[in-house]
Scaffold this motif. Structure first.
Motif, PDB file in Angstrom:
ATOM      1  N   ILE A   3     -77.457  41.566 115.585  1.00  0.00           N
ATOM      2  CA  ILE A   3     -76.688  42.732 115.144  1.00  0.00           C
ATOM      3  C   ILE A   3     -76.563  42.725 113.625  1.00  0.00           C
ATOM      4  O   ILE A   3     -76.225  41.682 113.037  1.00  0.00           O
TER       5      ILE A   3
ATOM      6  N   LEU B 251     -74.327  47.837 113.679  1.00  0.00           N
ATOM      7  CA  LEU B 251     -72.918  47.857 114.062  1.00  0.00           C
ATOM      8  C   LEU B 251     -72.062  48.499 112.970  1.00  0.00           C
ATOM      9  O   LEU B 251     -72.098  48.085 111.813  1.00  0.00           O
ATOM     10  N   ASP B 252     -71.317  49.522 113.378  1.00  0.00           N
ATOM     11  CA  ASP B 252     -70.248  50.045 112.539  1.00  0.00           C
ATOM     12  C   ASP B 252     -69.001  49.998 113.415  1.00  0.00           C
ATOM     13  O   ASP B 252     -68.874  50.775 114.363  1.00  0.00           O
ATOM     14  N   VAL B 253     -68.098  49.063 113.103  1.00  0.00           N
ATOM     15  CA  VAL B 253     -66.960  48.836 114.006  1.00  0.00           C
ATOM     16  C   VAL B 253     -66.042  50.043 114.135  1.00  0.00           C
ATOM     17  O   VAL B 253     -65.253  50.134 115.074  1.00  0.00           O
TER      18      VAL B 253
ATOM     19  N   GLU C 177     -74.944  40.167 108.129  1.00  0.00           N
ATOM     20  CA  GLU C 177     -74.434  41.316 107.354  1.00  0.00           C
ATOM     21  C   GLU C 177     -75.561  42.235 106.923  1.00  0.00           C
ATOM     22  O   GLU C 177     -76.571  41.764 106.403  1.00  0.00           O
TER      23      GLU C 177
ATOM     24  N   SER D   7     -74.255  43.779 110.954  1.00  0.00           N
ATOM     25  CA  SER D   7     -72.855  44.214 110.881  1.00  0.00           C
ATOM     26  C   SER D   7     -72.583  44.930 109.545  1.00  0.00           C
ATOM     27  O   SER D   7     -73.447  44.963 108.675  1.00  0.00           O
ATOM     28  N   LYS D   8     -71.386  45.464 109.428  1.00  0.00           N
ATOM     29  CA  LYS D   8     -70.901  46.104 108.184  1.00  0.00           C
ATOM     30  C   LYS D   8     -71.808  47.246 107.729  1.00  0.00           C
ATOM     31  O   LYS D   8     -72.109  47.385 106.537  1.00  0.00           O
TER      32      LYS D   8
ATOM     33  N   LEU E 151     -74.545  37.945 114.620  1.00  0.00           N
ATOM     34  CA  LEU E 151     -74.306  38.936 113.558  1.00  0.00           C
ATOM     35  C   LEU E 151     -74.862  38.473 112.205  1.00  0.00           C
ATOM     36  O   LEU E 151     -74.714  37.307 111.837  1.00  0.00           O
TER      37      LEU E 151
ATOM     38  N   GLY F 130     -68.535  38.965 110.012  1.00  0.00           N
ATOM     39  CA  GLY F 130     -67.754  40.019 110.670  1.00  0.00           C
ATOM     40  C   GLY F 130     -67.552  39.757 112.154  1.00  0.00           C
ATOM     41  O   GLY F 130     -67.281  40.683 112.922  1.00  0.00           O
ATOM     42  N   LYS F 131     -67.638  38.492 112.561  1.00  0.00           N
ATOM     43  CA  LYS F 131     -67.533  38.147 113.993  1.00  0.00           C
ATOM     44  C   LYS F 131     -66.170  38.552 114.568  1.00  0.00           C
ATOM     45  O   LYS F 131     -66.105  39.226 115.597  1.00  0.00           O
TER      46      LYS F 131
ATOM     47  N   PHE G 137     -65.756  42.238 114.735  1.00  0.00           N
ATOM     48  CA  PHE G 137     -66.527  42.782 115.856  1.00  0.00           C
ATOM     49  C   PHE G 137     -65.796  42.517 117.175  1.00  0.00           C
ATOM     50  O   PHE G 137     -65.711  43.417 118.029  1.00  0.00           O
TER      51      PHE G 137
END
Ligand SMILES: Nc1nc2c(ncn2[C@@H]2O[C@H](COP(=O)(O)OP(=O)(O)OP(=O)(O)O)[C@@H](O)[C@H]2O)c(=O)[nH]1
Length: 291
Positions: A173, A254-256, A142, A175-176, A140, A15-16, A19
């Motif tokens: 981090i 992280l929740d974008v 997942e 991510s997702k 990051l 998810g780079k 992000f």
């Protein structure tokens, strides 16, 4: 004043780029200027057009075709080519003023962060050359990795490998976060955010008991005896314990889609950069040679 930058890294598909897009949008919403550098020679379809794109120097597709290389060999070739043509990167960055956050979107090939010695050279150029950019790595992983605990610890080791290789301020981090559903999963997540070694011990997906493992391990007749033996479980446990004991890795969530989450991560990046600046060794005092 120095320039500031963040190197966004992590395995393929972590998810780079998403992000980077979220971060740039967030910076724009808060009227902070940003300079976006794409260093992935295979990347396509950007939500924000990069200010500087490695593909204008070299693309993975061309390298693979012209040099008959596979994707990994091709990527290494692209980075070696970049290192031989560093002006492509450094000249535009010289022009970036101090109020910008420079966001570097990196490729996902894991070897770049584990053993290929190209990134340390690149980081050295960015941080310690005339550019003197104060940098923070954002690595990051997942959040969905947490369903498979050995995979999570293995991903954590890759994050640590990047920390070891690059010797720069570093945040990790998960991510997702929107894909982590249900109260139980969310509660469990605490133990991944502040890495808890016991996660390996009470992994519900472990099918065999230690006793069964031991029996298999003692039986030299089967490959399975080595693959699922308790020796491997003990190794996993020891590695997890090492990470836990030294509090070497913790994660930010992280929740974008969530401005607060982006804001929190941006604050950590800012803090990590400033902390590093405060820790920079001072110029050595002149020795008094008269005595
Ligand atoms: N649900 C969800 N999907 C996401 C999120 N971030 C990324 N994705 C999806 O995950 C896939 C990979 O995302 P990218 O941002 O391209 O990941 P990357 O790390 O840049 O990928 P590579 O450059 O190929 O290594 C895409 O299909 C995204 O839409 C997220 O926060 N939530």
């Amino acid at each position: 004043m120095s320039k500031f930058g963040t190197l966004v890294m992590g395995p393929a598909g972590a998810g780079k780029s998403t992000f980077c897009t979220g971060l740039i949008q967030h910076l724009q919403n808060n009227k902070r200027p940003c300079f976006y550098v794409n260093l992935d020679p295979a990347a396509e379809d950007f939500a924000f057009e990069p200010d500087l794109d490695i593909k204008d120097l070299i693309s993975l597709e061309d390298v693979m075709e012209e040099m008959s290389l596979g994707p990994n060999g091709g990527l290494i070739y692209c980075f070696e080519f970049l290192m031989e043509n560093l002006d492509f990167l450094t000249d535009p960055l010289e022009e970036v003023t101090d109020d910008y956050l420079i966001v570097f979107d990196m490729p996902g090939q894991i070897e770049l962060y584990t053993h290929v010695p190209i990134l340390p050279g690149l980081v050295k150029t960015l941080m310690h050359g005339s550019l003197n950019i104060r940098m923070c790595a954002a690595y990051l992983l997942e959040a969905t990795f947490v369903v498979d605990r050995p995979k999570f610890f293995s991903g954590t080791l890759s994050a640590m490998s990047a920390m070891l290789m690059l010797e720069m301020p570093h945040i990790n981090i998960l991510s997702k976060m929107d894909l982590v559903k249900g109260q139980v999963a969310k509660r469990e997540l605490k133990r991944f955010v502040q890495v808890d070694a016991d996660l390996i011990e009470d992994d519900p997906s472990r099918r065999t008991t230690d006793e069964e493992d031991n029996r298999k391990y003692r039986d030299p007749a089967t490959t399975e005896s080595l693959m699922s033996g308790s020796a491997f479980h003990k190794l996993n446990k020891a590695v997890a314990q090492l990470i836990d004991d030294f509090s070497m890795v913790s994660y930010l969530k992280l929740d974008v889609q969530d401005e607060d989450s982006l804001n929190a991560i941006l604050s950590y990046i800012d803090d990590a950069i400033q902390f590093h600046e405060a820790q920079e060794p001072k110029e050595p005092k002149e020795m008094n040679t008269e005595e």
